[in-house]
Write a protein that holds these residues in place. Structure first.
Motif, PDB file in Angstrom:
ATOM      1  N   PRO A 131       0.781  -1.235   0.000  1.00  0.00           N
ATOM      2  CA  PRO A 131       0.000   0.000   0.000  1.00  0.00           C
ATOM      3  C   PRO A 131       0.812   1.285   0.000  1.00  0.00           C
ATOM      4  CG  PRO A 131      -0.950  -1.559   1.535  1.00  0.00           C
ATOM      5  CD  PRO A 131       0.341  -2.153   1.058  1.00  0.00           C
ATOM      6  N   LYS A 132       2.068   1.231   0.424  1.00  0.00           N
ATOM      7  CA  LYS A 132       2.840   2.477   0.444  1.00  0.00           C
ATOM      8  C   LYS A 132       2.950   3.093  -0.950  1.00  0.00           C
ATOM      9  CE  LYS A 132       7.433   0.326   0.160  1.00  0.00           C
ATOM     10  NZ  LYS A 132       8.736   0.236   0.810  1.00  0.00           N
ATOM     11  N   TYR A 133       2.728   2.293  -2.015  1.00  0.00           N
ATOM     12  CA  TYR A 133       2.809   2.807  -3.382  1.00  0.00           C
ATOM     13  C   TYR A 133       1.465   3.309  -3.923  1.00  0.00           C
ATOM     14  CZ  TYR A 133       7.265   0.308  -3.380  1.00  0.00           C
ATOM     15  OH  TYR A 133       8.521  -0.142  -3.072  1.00  0.00           O
ATOM     16  N   PHE A 134       0.358   2.936  -3.299  1.00  0.00           N
ATOM     17  CA  PHE A 134      -0.952   3.232  -3.867  1.00  0.00           C
ATOM     18  C   PHE A 134      -1.171   4.730  -4.095  1.00  0.00           C
ATOM     19  CE2 PHE A 134      -3.047  -0.739  -1.701  1.00  0.00           C
ATOM     20  CZ  PHE A 134      -2.234  -1.569  -2.449  1.00  0.00           C
ATOM     21  N   GLY A 135      -0.846   5.535  -3.099  1.00  0.00           N
ATOM     22  CA  GLY A 135      -1.087   6.974  -3.183  1.00  0.00           C
ATOM     23  C   GLY A 135      -0.265   7.676  -4.248  1.00  0.00           C
ATOM     24  N   TYR A 136       0.905   7.105  -4.568  1.00  0.00           N
ATOM     25  CA  TYR A 136       1.760   7.725  -5.584  1.00  0.00           C
ATOM     26  C   TYR A 136       1.059   7.764  -6.945  1.00  0.00           C
ATOM     27  CZ  TYR A 136       5.613   6.764  -2.267  1.00  0.00           C
ATOM     28  OH  TYR A 136       6.426   6.701  -1.169  1.00  0.00           O
ATOM     29  N   VAL A 137       0.318   6.720  -7.255  1.00  0.00           N
ATOM     30  CA  VAL A 137      -0.341   6.648  -8.567  1.00  0.00           C
ATOM     31  C   VAL A 137      -1.347   7.782  -8.722  1.00  0.00           C
ATOM     32  CG1 VAL A 137      -1.814   5.242 -10.071  1.00  0.00           C
ATOM     33  CG2 VAL A 137       0.053   4.161  -8.784  1.00  0.00           C
ATOM     34  N   GLY A 138      -2.120   8.040  -7.689  1.00  0.00           N
ATOM     35  CA  GLY A 138      -3.092   9.134  -7.742  1.00  0.00           C
ATOM     36  C   GLY A 138      -2.422  10.483  -7.954  1.00  0.00           C
ATOM     37  N   ALA A 139      -1.323  10.710  -7.242  1.00  0.00           N
ATOM     38  CA  ALA A 139      -0.606  11.980  -7.382  1.00  0.00           C
ATOM     39  C   ALA A 139      -0.069  12.149  -8.800  1.00  0.00           C
ATOM     40  CB  ALA A 139       0.543  12.047  -6.363  1.00  0.00           C
ATOM     41  N   GLU A 140       0.469  11.076  -9.369  1.00  0.00           N
ATOM     42  CA  GLU A 140       1.022  11.165 -10.726  1.00  0.00           C
ATOM     43  C   GLU A 140      -0.083  11.274 -11.776  1.00  0.00           C
ATOM     44  OE1 GLU A 140       3.905  12.034 -10.925  1.00  0.00           O
ATOM     45  OE2 GLU A 140       4.688  11.354  -9.006  1.00  0.00           O
ATOM     46  N   PHE A 141      -1.230  10.649 -11.518  1.00  0.00           N
ATOM     47  CA  PHE A 141      -2.379  10.815 -12.422  1.00  0.00           C
ATOM     48  C   PHE A 141      -2.772  12.287 -12.483  1.00  0.00           C
ATOM     49  CE2 PHE A 141      -6.952  11.421 -12.812  1.00  0.00           C
ATOM     50  CZ  PHE A 141      -7.221  10.792 -14.027  1.00  0.00           C
ATOM     51  N   MET A 172      -8.440   0.239  -1.091  1.00  0.00           N
ATOM     52  CA  MET A 172      -7.475  -0.751  -1.569  1.00  0.00           C
ATOM     53  C   MET A 172      -6.594  -1.245  -0.424  1.00  0.00           C
ATOM     54  SD  MET A 172      -6.115   0.706  -5.232  1.00  0.00           S
ATOM     55  CE  MET A 172      -4.821  -0.553  -5.325  1.00  0.00           C
ATOM     56  N   THR A 173      -6.203  -0.328   0.459  1.00  0.00           N
ATOM     57  CA  THR A 173      -5.366  -0.712   1.605  1.00  0.00           C
ATOM     58  C   THR A 173      -6.114  -1.681   2.507  1.00  0.00           C
ATOM     59  OG1 THR A 173      -4.173   1.386   1.506  1.00  0.00           O
ATOM     60  CG2 THR A 173      -4.054   0.181   3.578  1.00  0.00           C
ATOM     61  N   GLN A 174      -7.412  -1.442   2.707  1.00  0.00           N
ATOM     62  CA  GLN A 174      -8.204  -2.375   3.525  1.00  0.00           C
ATOM     63  C   GLN A 174      -8.228  -3.755   2.869  1.00  0.00           C
ATOM     64  OE1 GLN A 174      -8.856  -1.030   6.505  1.00  0.00           O
ATOM     65  NE2 GLN A 174      -8.009   0.765   5.497  1.00  0.00           N
ATOM     66  N   GLY A 175      -8.393  -3.798   1.539  1.00  0.00           N
ATOM     67  CA  GLY A 175      -8.393  -5.068   0.819  1.00  0.00           C
ATOM     68  C   GLY A 175      -7.054  -5.769   0.922  1.00  0.00           C
ATOM     69  N   PHE A 176      -5.966  -5.020   0.795  1.00  0.00           N
ATOM     70  CA  PHE A 176      -4.613  -5.572   0.906  1.00  0.00           C
ATOM     71  C   PHE A 176      -4.418  -6.200   2.292  1.00  0.00           C
ATOM     72  CE2 PHE A 176      -0.166  -5.493   2.002  1.00  0.00           C
ATOM     73  CZ  PHE A 176       0.517  -5.790   0.833  1.00  0.00           C
ATOM     74  N   LEU A 177      -4.772  -5.442   3.340  1.00  0.00           N
ATOM     75  CA  LEU A 177      -4.582  -5.925   4.712  1.00  0.00           C
ATOM     76  C   LEU A 177      -5.460  -7.138   5.009  1.00  0.00           C
ATOM     77  CD1 LEU A 177      -4.374  -2.483   6.551  1.00  0.00           C
ATOM     78  CD2 LEU A 177      -2.486  -4.056   6.061  1.00  0.00           C
ATOM     79  N   GLU A 178      -6.666  -7.136   4.456  1.00  0.00           N
ATOM     80  CA  GLU A 178      -7.575  -8.276   4.610  1.00  0.00           C
ATOM     81  C   GLU A 178      -6.951  -9.541   4.009  1.00  0.00           C
ATOM     82  OE1 GLU A 178     -11.659  -8.575   2.683  1.00  0.00           O
ATOM     83  OE2 GLU A 178     -11.893  -6.850   4.041  1.00  0.00           O
ATOM     84  N   GLU A 179      -6.437  -9.397   2.796  1.00  0.00           N
ATOM     85  CA  GLU A 179      -5.814 -10.534   2.105  1.00  0.00           C
ATOM     86  C   GLU A 179      -4.556 -10.988   2.846  1.00  0.00           C
ATOM     87  OE1 GLU A 179      -6.045 -13.262  -1.113  1.00  0.00           O
ATOM     88  OE2 GLU A 179      -7.471 -11.794  -0.345  1.00  0.00           O
TER      89      GLU A 179
END
Length: 200
Positions: A131-141, A172-179
């Motif tokens: 998840p540490k990478y998830f937010g980067y995609v939004g910023a670059e978008f 997405m982070t909640q889904g990642f942690l759940e998995e």
């Protein structure tokens, strides 16, 4: 490739919080006006969807080169020009843009958007993309679409997209942690000896 917003406003959760399994509060929901702004701006963005996907990922690898570690195909590519012309990067960029398109189309059906982002978070655990990478995609978008929208890019449009990415990143982070928890539980239950087969 300077973008004032790059890396700001869409901060991913810290790794320590992820590992501890702590949940942050869900971001507040988007207002009807924000939903309308996203839909209107998306109509312009989607005309150049492939180019936005490529720009977004080239910028991501340029500003956060450590992100390449989770992309097997791009891990050793240092030449940004080679990345710009990569068919694989174009295909991945289109997959991400397709997810954004699905998110926009589900803005009026929050439960469907929630399920979509949760499933994507689960699959990112299986891809070993934390998840540490998830937010980067939004910023670059956001950086990639500003020049496309030109004078249609306003502080209100920016805030609307930030709000959408904050929600998607959180879910997405909640889904990642759940998995991750499910995987650890399965591993623990496999490692536990079967008492029925233990000699007394």
């Amino acid at each position: 490739m300077g973008c004032a917003i790059s890396g700001s406003g869409l901060r991913p959760r810290t790794q320590e919080k992820e590992r501890a399994g702590l949940k942050e509060d869900a971001p507040s929901s988007l207002s009807p006006n924000q939903i309308q702004l996203i839909k209107e701006s998306w109509r312009v963005i989607e005309e150049d969807i492939a180019r936005v996907g490529i720009i977004m990922f080239v910028r991501l690898f340029e500003t956060h080169p450590e992100c390449k570690d989770v992309f097997f195909l791009f891990r050793d590519v240092e030449d940004l020009e080679r990345l710009r012309t990569s068919r694989e990067l174009r295909a991945h960029g289109l997959r991400v843009m397709s997810f954004i398109e699905k998110s926009v189309s589900r803005l009026d059906q929050l439960q469907r958007l929630h399920t979509l982002a949760l499933d994507l978070g689960r699959s990112h655990y299986r891809y070993n993309a934390p998840p540490k990478y998830f937010g980067y995609v939004g910023a670059e978008f956001i950086c990639a679409v500003q020049p496309i929208l030109q004078d249609k890019w306003t502080p209100e449009v920016e805030q609307a997209w930030k709000a959408l990415f904050a929600y998607v990143t959180w879910t997405m982070t909640q889904g990642f942690l759940e998995e991750e928890r499910n995987s650890q539980l399965q591993t623990t239950s496999r490692d536990r000896p079967d008492k029925r087969n233990t000699a007394i």
